[in-house]
Design an enzyme around this catalytic site. Sequence first.
Site, mmCIF file in Angstrom:
data_model
loop_
_atom_site.group_PDB
_atom_site.id
_atom_site.type_symbol
_atom_site.label_atom_id
_atom_site.label_comp_id
_atom_site.label_asym_id
_atom_site.label_seq_id
_atom_site.Cartn_x
_atom_site.Cartn_y
_atom_site.Cartn_z
ATOM 1 N N ASP A 1 0.859 -1.201 0.000
ATOM 2 C CA ASP A 1 0.000 0.000 0.000
ATOM 3 C C ASP A 1 0.886 1.239 0.000
ATOM 4 O OD1 ASP A 1 -2.498 1.452 0.059
ATOM 5 O OD2 ASP A 1 -2.069 1.944 2.134
ATOM 6 N N SER A 2 0.275 2.371 -0.354
ATOM 7 C CA SER A 2 1.015 3.630 -0.318
ATOM 8 C C SER A 2 1.353 4.013 1.128
ATOM 9 C CB SER A 2 0.166 4.739 -0.939
ATOM 10 O OG SER A 2 -1.027 4.885 -0.203
ATOM 11 N N TYR B 1 -0.773 8.601 -2.724
ATOM 12 C CA TYR B 1 -0.641 8.375 -4.164
ATOM 13 C C TYR B 1 -1.782 9.035 -4.933
ATOM 14 C CZ TYR B 1 2.855 4.545 -3.835
ATOM 15 O OH TYR B 1 3.968 3.781 -3.637
ATOM 16 N N GLY B 2 -2.906 9.247 -4.254
ATOM 17 C CA GLY B 2 -4.140 9.649 -4.932
ATOM 18 C C GLY B 2 -4.071 10.983 -5.648
ATOM 19 N N CYS C 1 -4.207 -1.438 -2.452
ATOM 20 C CA CYS C 1 -4.274 -0.005 -2.710
ATOM 21 C C CYS C 1 -5.076 0.153 -3.993
ATOM 22 C CB CYS C 1 -2.855 0.541 -2.886
ATOM 23 S SG CYS C 1 -2.792 2.273 -3.332
ATOM 24 N N ASN C 2 -6.237 0.789 -3.883
ATOM 25 C CA ASN C 2 -7.078 0.966 -5.073
ATOM 26 C C ASN C 2 -6.416 1.878 -6.086
ATOM 27 O OD1 ASN C 2 -10.014 -0.151 -4.454
ATOM 28 N ND2 ASN C 2 -9.051 0.567 -2.590
ATOM 29 N N THR C 3 -5.699 2.879 -5.569
ATOM 30 C CA THR C 3 -5.095 3.855 -6.468
ATOM 31 C C THR C 3 -4.058 3.165 -7.346
ATOM 32 O OG1 THR C 3 -5.467 5.485 -4.746
ATOM 33 C CG2 THR C 3 -3.970 6.112 -6.516
ATOM 34 N N GLU D 1 -3.029 9.533 7.348
ATOM 35 C CA GLU D 1 -1.574 9.302 7.450
ATOM 36 C C GLU D 1 -0.953 10.182 8.539
ATOM 37 O OE1 GLU D 1 0.759 7.219 5.622
ATOM 38 O OE2 GLU D 1 -1.072 6.129 5.110
ATOM 39 N N CYS E 1 -11.096 2.829 -1.275
ATOM 40 C CA CYS E 1 -9.736 3.170 -0.850
ATOM 41 C C CYS E 1 -9.502 2.413 0.443
ATOM 42 C CB CYS E 1 -9.607 4.674 -0.625
ATOM 43 S SG CYS E 1 -8.056 5.163 0.174
ATOM 44 N N THR E 2 -8.354 1.742 0.535
ATOM 45 C CA THR E 2 -8.143 0.877 1.705
ATOM 46 C C THR E 2 -7.924 1.662 3.001
ATOM 47 O OG1 THR E 2 -5.824 0.674 1.053
ATOM 48 C CG2 THR E 2 -7.312 -1.099 0.397
ATOM 49 N N HIS E 3 -7.746 2.972 2.893
ATOM 50 C CA HIS E 3 -7.690 3.777 4.110
ATOM 51 C C HIS E 3 -9.087 3.968 4.733
ATOM 52 C CE1 HIS E 3 -3.640 4.884 2.776
ATOM 53 N NE2 HIS E 3 -3.444 5.553 3.898
HETATM 54 N N1 DGL Z 1 -5.084 3.428 0.319
HETATM 55 C C1 DGL Z 1 -4.885 3.645 -1.052
HETATM 56 C C2 DGL Z 1 -6.079 3.320 -1.892
HETATM 57 O O1 DGL Z 1 -6.691 2.295 -1.619
HETATM 58 C C3 DGL Z 1 -4.108 4.853 -1.474
HETATM 59 C C4 DGL Z 1 -4.424 6.158 -0.904
HETATM 60 C C5 DGL Z 1 -3.410 7.213 -1.326
HETATM 61 O O2 DGL Z 1 -2.213 6.978 -1.148
HETATM 62 O O3 DGL Z 1 -3.832 8.257 -1.836
HETATM 63 O O4 DGL Z 1 -6.417 4.004 -2.818
#
Ligand code: DGL
Length: 270
Positions: A7-8, A39-40, A70-72, A162, A194-196
């Site tokens: 993940d990011s 990353y988004g 990480c979806n992104t 974060e 988004c996994t967050h």
């Molecule tokens: N948690 C990640 C996701 O599922 C990335 C979020 C990010 O880094 O912007 O998209």
Amino acid sequence: MAVGVFDSGLGGLTVLDAVTRALPDVPFVYYGDNANAPYGVRDSDDIYALTTRGVERLFDAGCDLVILACNTASAAALRRMQESWVPPGKRVLGVFVPLIESLTERQWGDNSPPREVRAKHVALFATPATVRSRAFQRELAFRAIGVDVEGQSCGGVVDAIEEGDMILAEALVRSHVDALLRKMPEPDAAVLGCTHYPLVEDVFRAALGPKVDVYSQPDLVAASLADYLGRRPEMAGASGETAFLTTGDSRRVSDQATRFLRRKIAFVQA
Ligand code: DGL
């Protein structure tokens, strides 16, 4: 050898937690690119470069199978990686497909033509890069017809998580849900893409109300991984040790991870 989870930053820990509960005998190596999160807000070349670097590190750690939690990264880099980068004998899987299979009431590997499904109005909450990629709509179109998807870029939520600023994260979630409901007043399903976001899932659920079915990824990804490893047990890597790698400040990341998962997590430098 172990299964890699990428993940990011901290969000993939929500997936790690679920896969560890579902597969207690499988060792996992987690890689959080905290130094480069979020990353988004990055462009897809940048996300591709960072993701391949992290996944390479997981290959070096002995992982033959890596889950992009990480979806992104799944939206912006996975297809390109699978087409031209992943070496023979290695496998990289994303987190989109299990979610979409559940939303479209399909079993793994059901490649029958797209059909009508129960959900008609779907709200997608995700990072700006994921919403922009339209990867969700593309994968959905392979499996379902007649589904209206409204994407809401949830700017700022990942940064706040974060940073450990949960009050800000919660306020931002409420305002993003409001913005979505102005565009789509009656969604029947909402995807936390988004996994967050499972870290603020209660806030999403409260703001959306009881009539909306909320799809959250960790348990869906865990069930899909258990199914995959049942078919490909040689990818499980039963002999490795669980480890946590970060590109960020390992002490700070360990403290935050311990707070989120409510158990001691010790990251080391990637
Ligand atoms: N948690 C990640 C996701 O599922 C990335 C979020 C990010 O880094 O912007 O998209």
